[in-house]
Design a protein around this motif. Sequence first.
Motif: not given
Length: 734
Positions: A358, A383, A407-409, A436
């Motif tokens: 991250q 991210d 994947n997390t943005k 998000e």
Amino acid sequence: MKRNPSTSTLSLAIALGLAAPGAFAQDAGPAPAPGAAATTLEAVKVTARKREETLQDVPVAVTAFTADTIDKLNVKDIGDLDAQVPNLTIYAARGSTSTVTAYIRGVGQADPLWGVDPGVGIYLDDVYIARPQGALLDVFDVERIEVLRGPQGTLYGKNTIGGAIKYISRGLPTETTGFGSITVGNYNQLDAKAAIGGSLGGEDSGLRGRVAVASMNRDGFGTNLANGQEISDKEINALRMQLGAYSHEDFDVQFAFDWIDDQSGVRGAKMLAPNNNPLVPVTGGAPMDSRYDIRSGMPNVNDTQMKGISATVNWRPSEDWALKYVIAKRESDTETNIDFDTLPERIADVKAFYSDQQVSHELQANYDGGGRGRGVIGLYAFDGDAGGQVLNNFFDLSFGDTQGFVNTKAIALYADWTHDLTDRLKLDIGARYTDEDKHAIAYNIGYTDATFTVPNGVVAANFDKTVNFKNVSPKVSLDFQLTPDIMLYGLASRGFKSGGYNIRANTTAVPRSGEPFDDESVDSFEIGTKMGLLDQRLFLNLAAFHNIYEDIQLSVFTALPGGGFFGDFTNAGKGTVTGVEAEYQFMPVQDWLISGNLAWLDAKYDEFMSGGVNIADTQYFTNAPEFSGAINVEYRTDLASGGNLSARVGYSYQSEVWPTTDLSPQIKQGGYGLVNAGVIWRANDAWSFSLQGTNLADEEYRTTGYNLVSAGLGVLSGFYGPPRQYSLTARYDF
């Protein structure tokens, strides 16, 4: 901070001791003469609202532990805070040593798989730790730990729906300071910790540094009788390094690096019933008396490595404004073997690999012009990638592979502002906007044998999807200074935990399992008071709350058509959580201190949909005991020969609890209590020696378990808390 507390120096110093149960704080001032009575408690500064304030001035349910208190309570990792904070349940996840399961006020998450977010946020020096692997942080070279109860969505964002735990390492002093300690105990415990820090190149150089190391080791609580190896042992090495460059008092840049290597073995589980699965005959597999011994045929591998690096820039462009920017990168890797059946036969053997990384950015602007208004505004970006592979071997007949990543943005804007309506009445308003995206790739297939090399043509799931979540989390509070020593407050806030995708999905058999699950939210309403009574000898922090909990995310096992099961994830429905909390300290006579907490929690489902039917009346919240509390009694005296001696006895209790979402009666833990004690002798300013004991009555209690009987695997097991332990520590400070 420009603002001064309204209480007198003595009143404030004592009242603030509520944050540090059992902690006399004479090291804040000159040492008393031998035989003199302790009359003040330690004043504590906290950053619960991302600006430095004294604990009793913050209209938030927060408990803070100083380094001195942590030593006296024998807190070895953040799991030991469990009984010392009202309505906190925190322990090592099933089969793990350092993967955390945390709940506050009945809100949390027990599933450690990627794609599932925690419900209690854990922060290491202002940096959010996104994954639970390695997050059961060992405590060393710490300045303080803060535990914020209730939704923290405004200032801390997503995944703090239950609350937040903040671990703050020691800062960078101008003078050279440090310590070294050695601890020995039963189960061949041998811990070594040390730190040194100070100015580099002289006090006027503007450069400061600090290095802290720790090695924590002990033998196992149990044995794998199939191969003679110890299990439930501990082998953790850790390192933290800090470097800071300071230009006067207006500007500084600080760099930090942390590293943890956990090579502890697998955690033992006790069979609660014979395994009578229909496919694999079990010989010599009756439950054993030991709550830690197993007979596993899998390797004793349960390794986690976590590391992080960060840079923090602090700049005060004027007397009224302070700016702060934090950039951080973290990553972790885990390899673990999970033998659900704990037997040499291959019934339910799982090998799992977890990996995540991250990058986060946070920019804060704090304002305090000395007038009626002050507050903080901030911008946050995240991210992160989390993924891995899980290899499932059922009965040595069915071989499944779960793999992929999420994947997390996310980007968020937040503000929290306090305005003095009068000299005694304050209004605090805040809000956070979060946007998000979660992008999930899942590929779940079958193989022909246990080598997992030749696919058998079965594809349970194969998808590549993205979902967006937006949320606004507001907060408003009023606090009123009724007297110089009594503050009343009321608070309304919202927290949310983002939704996502079930990486274990079986879309072939159950198509809806590949659809995203929704985010969950809590609207919390709280009233409380922070006060001092009986001429500053009795201090109480009280809070009462009512939470409306919606779209509750649950990890469950779902039956497959034609037999078998898969790990599913669902939004169960709605619930309400009501509770009352008390933290107290009482100094009845000189040198004696009584401290602790009491909590009552009423957590109920209002709606729990299953197959189109509302079954709320048959369901229970997990990790939400109705009653819990702790009491610590401490005596301290100064010695005629110099130094001082303190002794403590503590007792904690919690009522029955349902640890798992399957609500297995066999895994349910009844009410139980634990007895701890310790003696610390401070020979002088440098040397100290402590004798500590935990679970002195050797109470047997389950923290979690597995019930896979209805799934046809015959597995019914429980994981237990540590047995009686005792240790002796020698420490040298300089």
